[in-house]
Design an enzyme around this catalytic site. Sequence first.
Site, PDB file in Angstrom:
ATOM      1  N   HIS A 169       0.817  -1.225   0.000  1.00  0.00           N
ATOM      2  CA  HIS A 169       0.000   0.000   0.000  1.00  0.00           C
ATOM      3  C   HIS A 169       0.842   1.263   0.000  1.00  0.00           C
ATOM      4  O   HIS A 169       0.337   2.342  -0.287  1.00  0.00           O
ATOM      5  CB  HIS A 169      -0.934  -0.003   1.212  1.00  0.00           C
ATOM      6  CG  HIS A 169      -2.030  -1.015   1.093  1.00  0.00           C
ATOM      7  ND1 HIS A 169      -3.315  -0.671   0.782  1.00  0.00           N
ATOM      8  CD2 HIS A 169      -2.019  -2.372   1.208  1.00  0.00           C
ATOM      9  CE1 HIS A 169      -4.059  -1.764   0.717  1.00  0.00           C
ATOM     10  NE2 HIS A 169      -3.293  -2.813   0.981  1.00  0.00           N
ATOM     11  N   ASP A 377       3.624   9.588  -0.933  1.00  0.00           N
ATOM     12  CA  ASP A 377       2.428   8.851  -0.518  1.00  0.00           C
ATOM     13  C   ASP A 377       2.191   7.736  -1.526  1.00  0.00           C
ATOM     14  O   ASP A 377       2.274   7.974  -2.739  1.00  0.00           O
ATOM     15  CB  ASP A 377       1.222   9.811  -0.515  1.00  0.00           C
ATOM     16  CG  ASP A 377       0.179   9.441   0.529  1.00  0.00           C
ATOM     17  OD1 ASP A 377       0.120   8.249   0.899  1.00  0.00           O
ATOM     18  OD2 ASP A 377      -0.567  10.329   0.975  1.00  0.00           O
TER      19      ASP A 377
HETATM   20  C1  GDG Z   1      -2.131   4.058   3.192  1.00  0.00           C
HETATM   21  C2  GDG Z   1      -1.079   4.686   2.262  1.00  0.00           C
HETATM   22  C3  GDG Z   1      -2.719   4.544   0.377  1.00  0.00           C
HETATM   23  C4  GDG Z   1      -8.927  10.304   7.284  1.00  0.00           C
HETATM   24  N1  GDG Z   1      -9.403  11.040   8.305  1.00  0.00           N
HETATM   25  C5  GDG Z   1     -10.633  10.557   8.571  1.00  0.00           C
HETATM   26  C6  GDG Z   1     -10.903   9.490   7.707  1.00  0.00           C
HETATM   27  N2  GDG Z   1      -9.840   9.360   6.934  1.00  0.00           N
HETATM   28  C7  GDG Z   1      -9.729   8.356   5.864  1.00  0.00           C
HETATM   29  C8  GDG Z   1      -9.753   9.023   4.511  1.00  0.00           C
HETATM   30  C9  GDG Z   1      -9.075   7.973   3.648  1.00  0.00           C
HETATM   31  C10 GDG Z   1      -8.126   7.287   4.629  1.00  0.00           C
HETATM   32  O1  GDG Z   1      -8.525   7.650   5.931  1.00  0.00           O
HETATM   33  C11 GDG Z   1      -6.705   7.767   4.447  1.00  0.00           C
HETATM   34  O2  GDG Z   1      -6.190   7.159   3.291  1.00  0.00           O
HETATM   35  P1  GDG Z   1      -4.908   7.714   2.558  1.00  0.00           P
HETATM   36  O3  GDG Z   1      -4.788   6.997   1.272  1.00  0.00           O
HETATM   37  O4  GDG Z   1      -5.062   9.188   2.378  1.00  0.00           O
HETATM   38  O5  GDG Z   1      -3.679   7.486   3.524  1.00  0.00           O
HETATM   39  P2  GDG Z   1      -3.055   6.353   4.544  1.00  0.00           P
HETATM   40  O6  GDG Z   1      -3.865   6.223   5.764  1.00  0.00           O
HETATM   41  O7  GDG Z   1      -1.654   6.805   4.761  1.00  0.00           O
HETATM   42  O8  GDG Z   1      -3.098   4.965   3.729  1.00  0.00           O
HETATM   43  C12 GDG Z   1      -1.757   5.469   1.151  1.00  0.00           C
HETATM   44  C13 GDG Z   1      -3.656   3.801   1.330  1.00  0.00           C
HETATM   45  O9  GDG Z   1      -2.909   3.135   2.363  1.00  0.00           O
HETATM   46  C14 GDG Z   1      -4.482   2.749   0.585  1.00  0.00           C
HETATM   47  O10 GDG Z   1      -3.679   1.858  -0.101  1.00  0.00           O
HETATM   48  O11 GDG Z   1      -3.506   5.349  -0.482  1.00  0.00           O
HETATM   49  O12 GDG Z   1      -0.783   5.985   0.256  1.00  0.00           O
HETATM   50  O13 GDG Z   1      -0.198   5.533   3.011  1.00  0.00           O
HETATM   51  O14 GDG Z   1      -9.985   7.018   3.201  1.00  0.00           O
HETATM   52  O15 GDG Z   1     -11.066   9.305   4.158  1.00  0.00           O
HETATM   53  N3  GDG Z   1     -12.053   8.786   7.705  1.00  0.00           N
HETATM   54  C15 GDG Z   1     -12.985   9.157   8.611  1.00  0.00           C
HETATM   55  N4  GDG Z   1     -12.771  10.161   9.521  1.00  0.00           N
HETATM   56  C16 GDG Z   1     -11.636  10.896   9.520  1.00  0.00           C
HETATM   57  O16 GDG Z   1     -11.461  11.803  10.354  1.00  0.00           O
HETATM   58  N5  GDG Z   1     -14.146   8.498   8.643  1.00  0.00           N
END
Ligand code: GDG
Length: 467
Positions: A169, A377
């Site tokens: 990921h 990222d």
């Molecule tokens: C890893 C990789 C890759 C955030 N704050 C809240 C909330 N979120 C949710 C977002 C989004 C998720 O969390 C974050 O996903 P990201 O992709 O931005 O980042 P990572 O957590 O670092 O994820 C990344 C991912 O895995 C998938 O493969 O894209 O590169 O680092 O869905 O919406 N959700 C809620 N409340 C919040 O306050 N409900």
Amino acid sequence: MTALRTPVKESSQIVIVSNRLPVHRVKRSPEDVWEISPGGLVSALTPVLQSKPSTWVGWAGVAGKAPAPFEHEGIRNHPVALSKKDVEAFYEGFSNRTLWPLYHDAVRPPEYRRRWWWPYVKINRRFAEIAVEVVAQKGTVWVHDYHLQLVPAMIREMRPDVRIGFFMHIPFPPQELFVQLPWRRRILEGLLGADVVGFQTRLGAQNFARLARRFTNATGSRENLQYEGRRIVSEAFPISIDVERFEKLAQSPEITSRSREFRTKLGADRKIILGVDRLDYTKGIDIRLRAYQELLRSGKTNLNDCVLVQVATPSRQRVAEYRELRSHIEQFVGEINGEFGELGRTPVHYLHRNLPAEELAALYLAADVMLVTPLRDGMNLVAKEYVACRTDDSGTLVLSEFTGSAEELSSALLVNPHDLDGLEAAIDTALHLPIEEQHRRMRPLRRLIKRHDVFYWADMFLKALKR
Ligand code: GDG
């Protein structure tokens, strides 16, 4: 919701192995219950897992004895036990203080501690042994992420009949960084145990293939590696989101009225700039605050024209680096608000908490400009979620070139987060982008994510694994 004790039987045709289970424990009376943890991975895999006997192997998130295996909404969960010491060495140590910074361009110095390596091996073995125990003859095991890179080879050694997939990921680093890792060969051999090794980008897949050829006996090209008499595919499978779910949320009367409420509260005459991130040093939250501060200082914009809302979800708070980052960000927000705020009008609204998905959707809908500025990222799903919620094609996404999403979302306003002037200029441009130009940029983004949603992602990976 499921009561904690539900027995499990029979072997599974498909087994998912990830650090965390797709459910978490919630305190209730008379007894605790399990609830699904929201997220794209869980929604993408649920239909596949519900269609045949399957098991999800993972940690329940609490140190100590593991709860007995149980069934929840048609999916069997097999918790893995991690003691307090295991969590410190395997999770907080090797996974989050060695691998996480190294794989993110070493934006913080990775720590190479020998006392974390053996727990990493030991815990990987623990996950592998459970997977092997539950998987059916000739079944499929799909392993996820950097915490579990040794699991594929461990499974293969015990069960050569099984098809094994691995998906990373986070980014997979270039040679010049990966070579620092004292256990580099072991990690590569671990991943080579899989039949398909998936990455977010082509570059990640290329980095892996090059390193595998350099440090192991692997030969051949990226999508056709030969290793120990087997063919291994190393390919890009860019992950996505459940687009329809976000679109439905964004179009629901409750969310649209909530989003109007936000706009009124923040000032109907102000443009809303939004950031949503896990509070992590890879996400470039401080850089975007700095660019915003400089923009206000330049006088090109002022707090009557715009407002920044930053949601920073609590993350890895037991790791010192993350606690320090939190104080740094909070101090910075205070500094900007102190410098530019007026009674009743604040330039930065900062929320350090987990918001319900509905609140998040309402914020995406309210935001004129979305700032996604990571230093590195793997993908970044927030960028895709914003696009999914913009059903009228309005709004501007400012997106770091160093995210996996930037490869696909090329009509966003792409920025180099290391270039402060460039970032400041991009925010300024985004704040003044004519509506036709917003549409022109947003339309292709929406077309793309609708075609490539998370179901497509899961489907493509599992098809590649079947071949
Ligand atoms: C890893 C990789 C890759 C955030 N704050 C809240 C909330 N979120 C949710 C977002 C989004 C998720 O969390 C974050 O996903 P990201 O992709 O931005 O980042 P990572 O957590 O670092 O994820 C990344 C991912 O895995 C998938 O493969 O894209 O590169 O680092 O869905 O919406 N959700 C809620 N409340 C919040 O306050 N409900």
